[in-house]
Design a protein around this motif. Structure first.
Motif, mmCIF file in Angstrom:
data_model
loop_
_atom_site.group_PDB
_atom_site.id
_atom_site.type_symbol
_atom_site.label_atom_id
_atom_site.label_comp_id
_atom_site.label_asym_id
_atom_site.label_seq_id
_atom_site.Cartn_x
_atom_site.Cartn_y
_atom_site.Cartn_z
ATOM 1 N N LYS A 47 0.827 -1.216 0.000
ATOM 2 C CA LYS A 47 0.000 0.000 0.000
ATOM 3 C C LYS A 47 0.856 1.259 0.000
ATOM 4 O O LYS A 47 1.850 1.356 0.709
ATOM 5 N N ASN A 48 0.445 2.214 -0.837
ATOM 6 C CA ASN A 48 1.084 3.520 -0.886
ATOM 7 C C ASN A 48 0.050 4.520 -1.404
ATOM 8 O O ASN A 48 -0.537 4.295 -2.469
ATOM 9 N N TYR A 49 -0.174 5.597 -0.671
ATOM 10 C CA TYR A 49 -1.237 6.532 -1.039
ATOM 11 C C TYR A 49 -1.018 7.155 -2.426
ATOM 12 O O TYR A 49 -1.975 7.590 -3.085
ATOM 13 N N LEU A 51 -0.372 5.634 -5.038
ATOM 14 C CA LEU A 51 -0.927 4.745 -6.072
ATOM 15 C C LEU A 51 -2.365 5.111 -6.425
ATOM 16 O O LEU A 51 -2.873 4.692 -7.473
ATOM 17 N N ASP A 52 -3.007 5.885 -5.563
ATOM 18 C CA ASP A 52 -4.413 6.239 -5.800
ATOM 19 C C ASP A 52 -4.606 7.050 -7.075
ATOM 20 O O ASP A 52 -5.699 7.079 -7.640
ATOM 21 N N LYS A 53 -3.550 7.716 -7.520
ATOM 22 C CA LYS A 53 -3.675 8.567 -8.714
ATOM 23 C C LYS A 53 -3.550 7.788 -10.018
ATOM 24 O O LYS A 53 -3.808 8.325 -11.094
ATOM 25 N N CYS A 55 -4.598 5.066 -12.809
ATOM 26 C CA CYS A 55 -5.830 4.441 -13.307
ATOM 27 C C CYS A 55 -5.544 3.777 -14.653
ATOM 28 O O CYS A 55 -5.059 4.437 -15.585
ATOM 29 N N LYS A 60 -6.464 -3.471 -12.405
ATOM 30 C CA LYS A 60 -6.958 -2.959 -11.136
ATOM 31 C C LYS A 60 -5.864 -3.122 -10.078
ATOM 32 O O LYS A 60 -5.300 -4.208 -9.936
ATOM 33 N N GLN A 63 -4.325 -2.655 -3.375
ATOM 34 C CA GLN A 63 -3.241 -2.366 -2.433
ATOM 35 C C GLN A 63 -3.398 -3.179 -1.144
ATOM 36 O O GLN A 63 -4.497 -3.314 -0.614
ATOM 37 N N LYS A 65 -2.035 -3.555 2.728
ATOM 38 C CA LYS A 65 -1.324 -2.904 3.836
ATOM 39 C C LYS A 65 -0.772 -3.957 4.793
ATOM 40 O O LYS A 65 -1.507 -4.757 5.349
#
Length: 282
Positions: A47-49, A51-53, A55, A60, A63, A65
């Motif tokens: 998980k790494n925030y 990565l949310d950007k 698409c 898919k 993530q 954690k």
């Protein structure tokens, strides 16, 4: 499109925002699949925030954690688990799974994948035997070879026998693996690649700047880029370069102790100490 799960090592995020050779290869695979549209992919990175950007049309990003407390506790417990397995039960075991691998398995076992590609994460393979899906293991290290104990050899023989296929990054790793598993028909070599786009970024102007920084006249440059850690043999590289004492060559070492980390470990200190004694090493 066929449904594909990619299980990463669980150390770094994918796409490769924090570096990593395996993570780079997965990223290239995902980007190529956006063009070819051969697979519907679920990729399981740490998980790494940031990565949310990202698409993708055909991928898919799921993530995972990790639980650092449980993982530190697991390492302590596994010392006893492995001792009991080895000395008393006379069998080989990797002990308890990491929190990353446990979470991956819990999700993946309920999905209906055509293939599961496990990237350099062999501790999860034993658990994956319980899933009725074609498992492909992509091996990046020489960790299955004739130097293993008989227990370890039996352990890997059991795991690799259950695989649909096994991919090695070199003929050398393929040969060593085949000596242990005896299943060469399932073992294929796919050599690592590099993006042409990355090469284009290394412009002539940048190359000129590097030469001006390190080289004089017709000198040649040998560059190592990667982790500065024992398994990479950086210390041996520096020692060999010093002993060779070849005129007209300079060695540049670029990297950190652990991917994007700049932590100065004892090994890094040892490499730096040896390199300081040679004016041709940077």
């Amino acid at each position: 499109m066929e449904k594909l799960a990619i299980i990463t090592p669980g150390v770094l995020p994918v796409p490769d925002i924090d570096g990593g050779a395996i993570e780079k290869l997965i990223t290239i695979f995902i980007e190529e699949n956006e063009l070819d549209c051969q697979f519907d992919i679920d990729v399981y990175p740490s998980k790494n925030y940031l990565l949310d950007k990202f698409c993708y049309k055909n991928t898919k990003i799921i993530q995972i954690k990790s639980n650092q407390f449980l993982d530190s506790l697991r390492l302590k417990i596994n010392k006893y688990v492995n001792f009991i397995n080895r000395k008393i039960l006379k069998r080989c075991s990797n002990g308890l799974l990491s929190s990353f691998n446990k979470k991956c398995y819990k999700i993946v076992k309920h999905k209906n994948y055509d293939f599961i590609l496990v990237e350099g994460n062999y501790p999860i393979l034993k658990k994956m035997q319980l899933i009725d899906t074609k498992i492909v293991y992509h091996n990046h290290w020489d960790d299955v070879n004739e130097e293993l104990s008989s227990l370890k050899k039996r352990y890997f023989f059991d795991i690799f026998s259950s695989l649909f296929s096994h991919i090695s990054v070199s003929s050398y790793i393929q040969k060593n693996t085949n000596l242990v598993t005896k299943i060469d028909s399932k073992n294929f070599v796919v050599e690592n690649c590099i993006s042409n786009n990355w090469l284009e970024k290394a412009s002539l102007e940048k190359a000129k700047t590097i030469r001006e920084m390190y080289l004089n006249n017709n000198e040649k440059l040998l560059m190592y880029s990667g982790r500065i850690s024992p398994e990479k043999g950086v210390l041996e590289l520096v020692e060999s370069f010093c002993k060779a004492n070849i005129n007209g060559w300079k060695l540049v070492i670029v990297g950190g102790s652990n991917y994007s980390s700049n932590k100065i470990t004892n090994y890094v200190k040892e490499v730096k100490k040896l390199a300081r004694n040679n004016k041709n090493i940077f």
